[in-house]
Motif scaffolding. Structure first.
Motif, short mmCIF file in Angstrom:
data_model
loop_
_atom_site.label_atom_id
_atom_site.label_comp_id
_atom_site.label_asym_id
_atom_site.label_seq_id
_atom_site.Cartn_x
_atom_site.Cartn_y
_atom_site.Cartn_z
N ALA B 185 0.82 -1.13 0.10
CA ALA B 185 -0.16 0.12 -0.10
C ALA B 185 0.61 1.28 -0.18
O ALA B 185 0.62 2.13 -1.05
CB ALA B 185 -0.93 -0.18 1.20
N GLU B 186 1.73 1.38 0.86
CA GLU B 186 2.57 2.59 0.99
C GLU B 186 3.79 2.74 0.36
O GLU B 186 4.81 3.36 0.75
CB GLU B 186 2.84 2.74 2.41
N HIS B 187 3.88 1.78 -0.74
CA HIS B 187 5.11 1.72 -1.43
C HIS B 187 5.73 3.02 -1.94
O HIS B 187 6.73 3.33 -1.69
CB HIS B 187 4.84 0.87 -2.85
N SER B 188 4.76 3.95 -2.22
CA SER B 188 5.49 5.29 -2.60
C SER B 188 5.87 6.14 -1.65
O SER B 188 6.22 7.34 -2.20
CB SER B 188 4.56 6.03 -3.80
N ARG B 189 5.52 5.82 -0.46
CA ARG B 189 6.00 6.51 0.63
C ARG B 189 7.02 6.04 1.43
O ARG B 189 7.72 6.48 2.46
CB ARG B 189 4.83 6.72 1.64
N MET B 190 7.61 4.82 0.67
CA MET B 190 8.81 4.26 1.15
C MET B 190 10.10 4.85 0.72
O MET B 190 10.97 4.51 -0.02
CB MET B 190 8.85 2.85 0.99
N ILE B 191 10.12 6.23 1.03
CA ILE B 191 11.18 7.06 0.25
C ILE B 191 11.85 7.84 1.40
O ILE B 191 11.38 8.03 2.56
CB ILE B 191 10.68 8.18 -0.84
N GLY B 192 12.93 8.37 1.02
CA GLY B 192 13.82 8.96 1.81
C GLY B 192 15.06 9.59 1.49
O GLY B 192 14.78 9.92 0.26
N SER B 193 16.04 10.21 2.16
CA SER B 193 17.03 10.98 1.83
C SER B 193 18.24 10.37 1.93
O SER B 193 18.53 9.79 2.95
CB SER B 193 16.92 12.46 2.56
N VAL B 194 19.16 10.53 1.10
CA VAL B 194 20.80 10.42 1.30
C VAL B 194 21.35 11.69 1.31
O VAL B 194 21.11 12.49 0.46
CB VAL B 194 21.45 9.75 0.09
#
Lengths: 557, 349
Positions: B185-194
């Protein structure tokens, strides 16, 4: 091609054409359609079914593009969005792209092109349509009850242990549908081997038949593997047997191997028939023999064989051994060569041709452009170091839409426009159909070209929301999709319109050669009045008899 | 600052240039062939336009040499690009000897990152410029994919095994970290920063955080608290020697009871903890209990970091172990880093 005799002669005027007995007026009533064993009527049944599924799949695509207009996920909930792209993929791949050309155009044309009265197994042919719809109903049931959210790829362990949606019902629908594809493929193989008209040797076959034959071989060899794979998913989900789930001692990457062992060749199931249509269109509208006929024919076979050896290129970053990846990379490059050769052969066929720009030809030229770009980006993603970056991004989405939509649907629409007078005996409006072809080409490029850039920028696929810097390209893509939608709606309208109001087409409005044009339009139930005897190859335009019929040509509009 | 309408991605690793070069060359090749085909089509359309309705095309075949040319030239281009692409791909899986290992564990829907010094982060990865970093990846649930577009690297995190990829950041800045494999469901919110920092800033950042213990130290604690040490004790003899000593084992070949020899890499040690009877060392009885369900993914990687840190000691381990620590102790042989040898089918619980 040369037929011994044809009574009534094919040169009857358009006026009388429709009063002749043909497969459409041979019988009336729902029963006469639902119990028909005539390959032409079954093709029409398939045309209605696949058009319905294409409309459903397009609706999902439209909703996906609407959601992606803005970076925030604001139109749907994320799990709704996930269902939308999953069902778009499932419906389009299994219920439209795979059956479209073989089941509609193939069913209609294979017996006509080889001078046969029907396919080898007419009842099996009708059964395949029922099985197709049964599979479709299972899938629609799953959609109506809430859909499935695994992506059309059903990757484990997500599909087996983490998704609470209708995975099994959908998998069962695809499983059942697979049998209909196998029936069709089997029917074509036997028909092409056993039922060719006297004198119709293998190298006198139209290239559409070669392509259909190659496709049928892939269908018969590949489809059982996806059936087994989906069955194993259902078994694991139901009985908790450890096959793909690591928590149960299974291997999730094993699923990917099995899935792509079918699903990569499935891409060739979609594109090979379109290549076959392309050869017919180029020959007919350049009035010229296809350059390198044997090369083009064997290229289809080469693609079918090599297509089974490249599945691992879907798993370059999935934890596959780097040595296996190397082999799959080089084989993927090799499968591109026969495709490239075909493009050059089609282009070279135009040289010294007599080129006319009727609607089907516009689709054929569009096909070459889009397929070339799709193929070139295909070898790009087969390049290992490059694929690591663009894998699972919009670059890949753009690439396979150039092949599947730009290739297969352009071929399908081109073929429908070319053989529509043969199917219906009617003409469609020239200007409107040319406008539709233009809208499809422009809309398609506007939809999918920006996605190459998006992918290289790093936008992953299957994202419901995305960072704001990707918005401009996504807006372009959605705008293109709207144009594309109009381009697809127009043919639906004017084809239906033409059946009632269209001008009679006469038997051969294009002045084309080929056994299917040697009989009346629409053909009688038994296809030919007498069995044709073939004395030369296809696409022989430089002959006396052919010259005589050129004057019959009707210019649309 | 990111442009609001970029057409080309940031390049921030030593690897990015190679990928960009491949992309640009391929694009030029594509433009050339597309323009060639389109140009020919347009020219032929104009030149050979049908003049009257009875006209037909000529029956000319093209020369064999032309057909050979348009088969061989694309083939040659493809093979050249294949060689280039494969070299750059192999580089990605062969980290240099000085690479430092970080761990990223994917779960629905976050990245849990652990630095060798013990710092933990969620959906954020701080790295110093110029340092080679090997990302060791694992997943707690479904397949995820660790993707940093600015570095041009991506690798799936597969449950039940380790995978890895390495990079060396080349430009300070803040870049995207994405999950690229659809994971729910939250695939597109599994984002972050390097966040790429100058080495000095990175040291400050490390010092500022509540670091806790390093990976190795935490692993050492687990080694005691889970009582691994009772059996795997260096120099133990007699009744105490119930399992092979682990000093110097990591990265070297291990002889198994069934006669096979395997390299004791991340995936082997992982399997030996979770499913100890799968590959028993020659000379030992399969008496070790499983630790499946008792250690988390993070603890597993700490334990493995500890085992790896056990260099060869002067006194050889107790007799009977087939895994003599004579081999090298390099952190990872290139093939070991990518060969998916554990988590095969079978071995049901």
């Amino acid at each position: 091609m040369n037929t011994t005799a044809a009574a009534p002669p094919v040169t009857t005027t358009a006026e009388t054409a429709f009063r002749r007995p043909n497969y459409l007026n041979a019988a009336y009533g729902v029963r006469s359609w639902l119990l028909t064993r005539d390959h032409k009527r079954i093709a029409i049944l398939y045309l209605i079914s696949v058009t319905t599924f294409f409309a459903i799949g397009s609706l999902f695509a439209l909703l996906i593009r609407l959601e992606l207009l803005t970076p925030e996920g604001d139109l749907f909930q994320p799990d709704t969005y996930n269902r939308l792209f999953t069902m778009h993929g499932v419906v389009m791949v299994f219920f439209f792209l795979i059956p479209a050309i073989p089941a509609v155009l193939g069913n209609f044309l294979v017996p006509l092109m080889i001078g046969a009265k029907d396919l080898a197994f007419p009842k099996l042919n009708l059964a395949s349509w029922y099985v197709y719809n049964l599979g479709g109903i299972f899938t629609l049931w799953a959609i109506i009850h809430g859909g499935v959210d695994t992506g059309w790829t059903f990757y484990t362990p997500f599909s087996t242990h983490y998704s609470n949606t209708y995975v099994i019902a959908t998998a069962l629908g695809i499983f059942i549908n697979g049998f209909s594809t196998i029936f069709t493929g089997l029917n074509f193989i036997v028909t092409i081997h056993r039922m060719r008209a006297p004198g119709l040797t293998w190298f006198r076959l139209p290239l559409f038949i070669w392509a259909t034959y190659a496709t049928s071989v892939i269908i018969v060899l590949g489809t059982p593997v996806i059936a087994i794979t989906l069955l194993l998913v259902a078994v694991e989900k139901t009985f908790h047997l450890g096959i793909f789930d690591p928590a149960l001692g299974g291997d999730p990457v094993l699923f990917q191997h099995m899935f792509w062992f079918y699903s990569h060749p499935a891409v060739y199931i979609m594109i090979l028939p379109a290549m076959g249509v392309e050869s017919e269109l180029i020959a007919a509208f350049a009035r010229k023999r296809i350059v390198g006929y044997k090369v083009v024919a064997f290229a289809s076979i080469a693609i079918a064989v090599l297509g089974f050896l490249v599945w691992g290129h879907h798993m370059f970053v999935a934890g596959e051994s780097i040595y296996a990846a190397t082999i799959f990379s080089v084989l993927s490059m090799l499968v591109a060569i026969p495709s490239a050769v075909k493009v050059f052969n089609w282009t070279a066929t135009l040289y010294q041709g007599s080129i006319s720009f009727q609607t089907p030809m516009l689709y054929a030229l569009g096909f070459i452009g889009l397929f070339t770009l799709g193929g070139l980006t295909g070898v790009m993603v087969a390049t290992l170091g490059f694929d690591v970056h663009v894998h699972d991004t919009y670059f890949v989405v753009a690439h396979f839409h150039y092949i599947m939509v730009g290739g297969t649907i352009m071929g399908y629409l081109g073929g429908l426009h070319y053989w529509w007078p043969k199917i219906s005996g009617k003409l469609y409006p020239a200007f409107l159909s040319k406008l539709a072809a233009l809208l499809v080409f422009v809309g398609f490029n506007l939809t999918f070209f920006p996605q190459f850039i998006l992918g290289y920028l790093g936008m992953p696929r299957r994202y419901w929301s995305y960072p704001p810097e990707f918005q401009v390209l996504n807006v372009l893509s959605t705008a293109g999709a709207s144009i594309l939608g109009v381009g697809y709606l127009l043919p639906l309208c004017y084809f239906i319109w033409s059946m009632r109001y269209g001008k009679d087409s006469g038997d051969n409005p294009w002045g084309a050669v080929g056994l299917e044009w040697d009989t009346t339009s629409p053909p009688p139930t038994e296809n030919f009045y007498t069995t044709p005897v073939v004395t030369h190859g296809p696409y022989e335009y430089n002959r006396e008899e052919v010259h005589n019929r050129m004057s019959q040509e009707v210019t649309l509009g | 600052m990111r442009s609001s309408f970029p057409l080309f991605p940031d390049s921030a690793s030593t690897h990015a240039g190679t990928v960009d070069a491949i992309f640009i060359i391929w694009s030029l090749v594509s433009i050339f062939f597309t323009a060639l085909i389109a140009g020919l089509i347009v020219y032929f359309m104009a030149r050979y336009r049908r003049r009257h309705s009875e006209e037909v095309g000529a029956n000319e075949e093209v020369s064999v040499w032309l057909e050979i040319a348009w088969s061989v030239i694309p083939l040659a281009i493809c093979l050249a690009m294949f060689v280039w692409g494969t070299r750059s791909f192999f580089d990605l899986y062969r980290p240099p000897a000085d690479a430092v290992e970080y761990t990223a564990i994917g779960r629905q829907w976050m990245w849990k990152i652990q630095h060798p010094e013990g710092q933990r982060e969620i959906d954020t990865l701080h790295v110093p410029v110029g340092q080679s970093i090997k990302m060791k990846l694992a997943s707690e649930d479904v397949i995820h994919s660790f993707y940093i577009p600015a570095f041009r690297i991506k690798q799936d995190a597969v449950p039940g095994r380790y995978t890895s990829i390495w990079f060396r950041a080349s430009k300070p800045g803040v870049y995207h970290l994405f999950c690229a494999e659809y994971c729910g469901a939250e695939h597109s919110r599994m984002i972050g920063s390097v966040i790429v920092m100058e080495p000095r800033d990175y040291q400050n950042w490390l010092a500022g955080g509540s670091a806790g213990k390093s990976m190795v130290a935490s692993g050492g604690d687990l080694f005691q608290s889970l009582a691994c040490v009772t059996c795997h004790r260096a120099g133990a003899t007699g009744r105490l020697a119930r399992g092979p000593a682990l000093e110097g084992v990591f990265g070297s070949p291990v002889k198994l009871v069934d006669g096979r020899t395997v390299i004791a890499d991340d995936n082997y040690v992982r399997e030996s903890i979770l499913n100890p009877t799968a590959k028993v060392v020659a000379g030992w009885d399969p008496v070790m209990p499983t630790f499946q369900g008792q250690v988390t993914e993070e603890q597993l990687s700490q334990l493995i970091a500890y085992v790896r840190s056990l260099g060869p000691i002067g006194s050889a381990p107790a007799g009977g172990t087939g895994g003599t620590p004579a081999g090298t102790t390099t952190a990872d042989s290139p093939s070991a880093a990518t060969t998916p040898q554990t988590a095969g089918p079978g071995a049901p619980q």
